[in-house]
Scaffold this motif. Structure first.
Motif, PDB file in Angstrom:
ATOM      1  N   ILE A   1      28.119  -1.813  72.885  1.00 55.72           N
ATOM      2  CA  ILE A   1      28.095  -2.054  71.442  1.00 55.72           C
ATOM      3  C   ILE A   1      28.657  -0.808  70.762  1.00 55.72           C
ATOM      4  O   ILE A   1      28.194   0.305  71.009  1.00 55.72           O
ATOM      5  CB  ILE A   1      26.665  -2.343  70.942  1.00 55.72           C
ATOM      6  CG1 ILE A   1      26.169  -3.651  71.566  1.00 55.72           C
ATOM      7  CG2 ILE A   1      26.621  -2.416  69.424  1.00 55.72           C
ATOM      8  CD1 ILE A   1      24.747  -4.005  71.224  1.00 55.72           C
ATOM      9  N   LEU A   2      29.672  -1.010  69.922  1.00 53.68           N
ATOM     10  CA  LEU A   2      30.319   0.085  69.209  1.00 53.68           C
ATOM     11  C   LEU A   2      30.216  -0.166  67.713  1.00 53.68           C
ATOM     12  O   LEU A   2      30.390  -1.291  67.250  1.00 53.68           O
ATOM     13  CB  LEU A   2      31.795   0.187  69.603  1.00 53.68           C
ATOM     14  CG  LEU A   2      32.103   0.342  71.081  1.00 53.68           C
ATOM     15  CD1 LEU A   2      33.589   0.221  71.325  1.00 53.68           C
ATOM     16  CD2 LEU A   2      31.593   1.681  71.575  1.00 53.68           C
ATOM     17  N   PHE A   3      29.941   0.883  66.966  1.00 48.60           N
ATOM     18  CA  PHE A   3      29.904   0.790  65.512  1.00 48.60           C
ATOM     19  C   PHE A   3      31.170   1.447  64.974  1.00 48.60           C
ATOM     20  O   PHE A   3      31.402   2.635  65.171  1.00 48.60           O
ATOM     21  CB  PHE A   3      28.656   1.495  64.965  1.00 48.60           C
ATOM     22  CG  PHE A   3      27.383   0.824  65.384  1.00 48.60           C
ATOM     23  CD1 PHE A   3      26.930  -0.295  64.710  1.00 48.60           C
ATOM     24  CD2 PHE A   3      26.658   1.291  66.468  1.00 48.60           C
ATOM     25  CE1 PHE A   3      25.762  -0.933  65.096  1.00 48.60           C
ATOM     26  CE2 PHE A   3      25.493   0.660  66.858  1.00 48.60           C
ATOM     27  CZ  PHE A   3      25.040  -0.465  66.171  1.00 48.60           C
ATOM     28  N   ILE A   4      32.013   0.632  64.334  1.00 52.05           N
ATOM     29  CA  ILE A   4      33.286   1.129  63.817  1.00 52.05           C
ATOM     30  C   ILE A   4      33.428   0.723  62.355  1.00 52.05           C
ATOM     31  O   ILE A   4      32.682  -0.122  61.850  1.00 52.05           O
ATOM     32  CB  ILE A   4      34.481   0.585  64.628  1.00 52.05           C
ATOM     33  CG1 ILE A   4      34.579  -0.938  64.466  1.00 52.05           C
ATOM     34  CG2 ILE A   4      34.380   0.964  66.087  1.00 52.05           C
ATOM     35  CD1 ILE A   4      35.889  -1.503  64.920  1.00 52.05           C
ATOM     36  N   SER A   5      34.414   1.308  61.722  1.00 51.48           N
ATOM     37  CA  SER A   5      34.755   0.923  60.361  1.00 51.48           C
ATOM     38  C   SER A   5      36.273   0.879  60.259  1.00 51.48           C
ATOM     39  O   SER A   5      36.939   1.921  60.322  1.00 51.48           O
ATOM     40  CB  SER A   5      34.187   1.926  59.347  1.00 51.48           C
ATOM     41  OG  SER A   5      34.706   1.656  58.060  1.00 51.48           O
ATOM     42  N   ALA A   6      36.819  -0.307  60.092  1.00 54.89           N
ATOM     43  CA  ALA A   6      38.265  -0.449  59.940  1.00 54.89           C
ATOM     44  C   ALA A   6      38.695   0.069  58.566  1.00 54.89           C
ATOM     45  O   ALA A   6      39.781   0.617  58.412  1.00 54.89           O
ATOM     46  CB  ALA A   6      38.678  -1.899  60.109  1.00 54.89           C
ATOM     47  N   GLN A   7      37.813  -0.100  57.593  1.00 52.55           N
ATOM     48  CA  GLN A   7      38.144   0.340  56.238  1.00 52.55           C
ATOM     49  C   GLN A   7      38.231   1.862  56.166  1.00 52.55           C
ATOM     50  O   GLN A   7      39.151   2.408  55.561  1.00 52.55           O
ATOM     51  CB  GLN A   7      37.072  -0.175  55.272  1.00 52.55           C
ATOM     52  CG  GLN A   7      37.402   0.042  53.821  1.00 52.55           C
ATOM     53  CD  GLN A   7      36.358  -0.605  52.919  1.00 52.55           C
ATOM     54  OE1 GLN A   7      35.270  -0.944  53.356  1.00 52.55           O
ATOM     55  NE2 GLN A   7      36.701  -0.774  51.662  1.00 52.55           N
ATOM     56  N   ASN A   8      37.276   2.554  56.809  1.00 55.80           N
ATOM     57  CA  ASN A   8      37.276   4.017  56.791  1.00 55.80           C
ATOM     58  C   ASN A   8      37.997   4.614  57.994  1.00 55.80           C
ATOM     59  O   ASN A   8      38.058   5.834  58.127  1.00 55.80           O
ATOM     60  CB  ASN A   8      35.841   4.548  56.759  1.00 55.80           C
ATOM     61  CG  ASN A   8      35.119   4.147  55.501  1.00 55.80           C
ATOM     62  OD1 ASN A   8      35.738   3.904  54.465  1.00 55.80           O
ATOM     63  ND2 ASN A   8      33.806   4.048  55.590  1.00 55.80           N
ATOM     64  N   LYS A   9      38.484   3.751  58.866  1.00 51.74           N
ATOM     65  CA  LYS A   9      39.191   4.160  60.082  1.00 51.74           C
ATOM     66  C   LYS A   9      38.337   5.088  60.952  1.00 51.74           C
ATOM     67  O   LYS A   9      38.817   6.078  61.489  1.00 51.74           O
ATOM     68  CB  LYS A   9      40.526   4.807  59.737  1.00 51.74           C
ATOM     69  CG  LYS A   9      41.464   3.854  59.038  1.00 51.74           C
ATOM     70  CD  LYS A   9      42.759   4.502  58.682  1.00 51.74           C
ATOM     71  CE  LYS A   9      43.599   3.489  57.909  1.00 51.74           C
ATOM     72  NZ  LYS A   9      44.733   4.078  57.262  1.00 51.74           N
ATOM     73  N   GLN A  10      37.071   4.723  61.101  1.00 52.54           N
ATOM     74  CA  GLN A  10      36.162   5.511  61.920  1.00 52.54           C
ATOM     75  C   GLN A  10      35.998   4.850  63.288  1.00 52.54           C
ATOM     76  O   GLN A  10      35.721   3.651  63.380  1.00 52.54           O
ATOM     77  CB  GLN A  10      34.787   5.623  61.263  1.00 52.54           C
ATOM     78  CG  GLN A  10      34.752   6.493  60.042  1.00 52.54           C
ATOM     79  CD  GLN A  10      33.345   6.544  59.468  1.00 52.54           C
ATOM     80  OE1 GLN A  10      32.668   5.532  59.398  1.00 52.54           O
ATOM     81  NE2 GLN A  10      32.932   7.736  59.055  1.00 52.54           N
TER      82      GLN A  10
END
Length: 182
Positions: free
Chosen positions: A20-29
């Motif tokens: 399980i990975l927590f990412i943010s496409a909006q913040n590019k994290q």
């Protein structure tokens, strides 16, 4: 995040081995972390394990936690081998596949996952009867019958033995019968 991951794993049960990975496409994290994880899982999916290593590991497991008896009958796992497929698939040769309980199959799968790091990878396990073939030794100029175990292989249709046809062997002058190995 730990609380959210715990809730997510609870909803995904019994698939608790998925990364399980927590990412943010909006913040590019952490977007490159997804690619790294996918490549890592892909590499681990392709790994091949030697039959001798598998059988040593299985011997340890069977000594520590043997399969439960089924209706008073002993369950024997003779050996295990990895089937050549694009994902981890294992053939367990047993005295009777119907005797292996679902909970013990899950135990074996979890132990394989833990030992060989198959996190996020589906595993197929086949429990098959250990069949052998006995040839009359006259053809081979040896005294006594000859016991030959067929090789295991798989194709797109599934799992099966290398074909030993009685008719083909009879044409070659070999008398044979199929027996269950014990």
């Amino acid at each position: 995040m730990a609380q959210y991951e715990k809730a997510l794993r609870h909803k995904l049960a019994p698939f608790n081995d998925l990364p399980i990975l927590f990412i943010s496409a909006q913040n590019k994290q952490r977007i490159f972390q997804v690619v790294e994880t996918v490549l890592d899982v892909y590499e681990r999916r392709k790994q091949k394990i030697k039959t001798s290593d598998l059988n040593e590991f299985m011997a340890e497991l069977l000594e520590k936690n043997p399969p439960p008896h089924y209706k008073g009958k002993l369950v024997k796992i003779k050996y295990v081998t990895q089937i050549p497929k694009p994902y981890p698939a294992f053939a367990f040769f047993v005295n009777n596949p119907d005797y292996i309980q679902k909970s013990y199959k899950q135990y074996l799968e979890n132990q394989l996952r833990e030992k060989y790091n198959f996190t996020g990878i589906p595993i197929s396990m086949f429990f098959k009867v250990n069949w052998c073939m006995i040839f009359e030794a006259e053809y081979f100029n040896i005294a006594g019958p000859v016991l030959i175990k067929p090789r295991v292989f798989a194709d797109a249709r599934g799992y099966f033995f290398e074909s030993f046809s009685k008719r083909d062997l009879a044409k070659a002058g070999i008398e044979c019968e199929f027996v269950r190995c014990v």
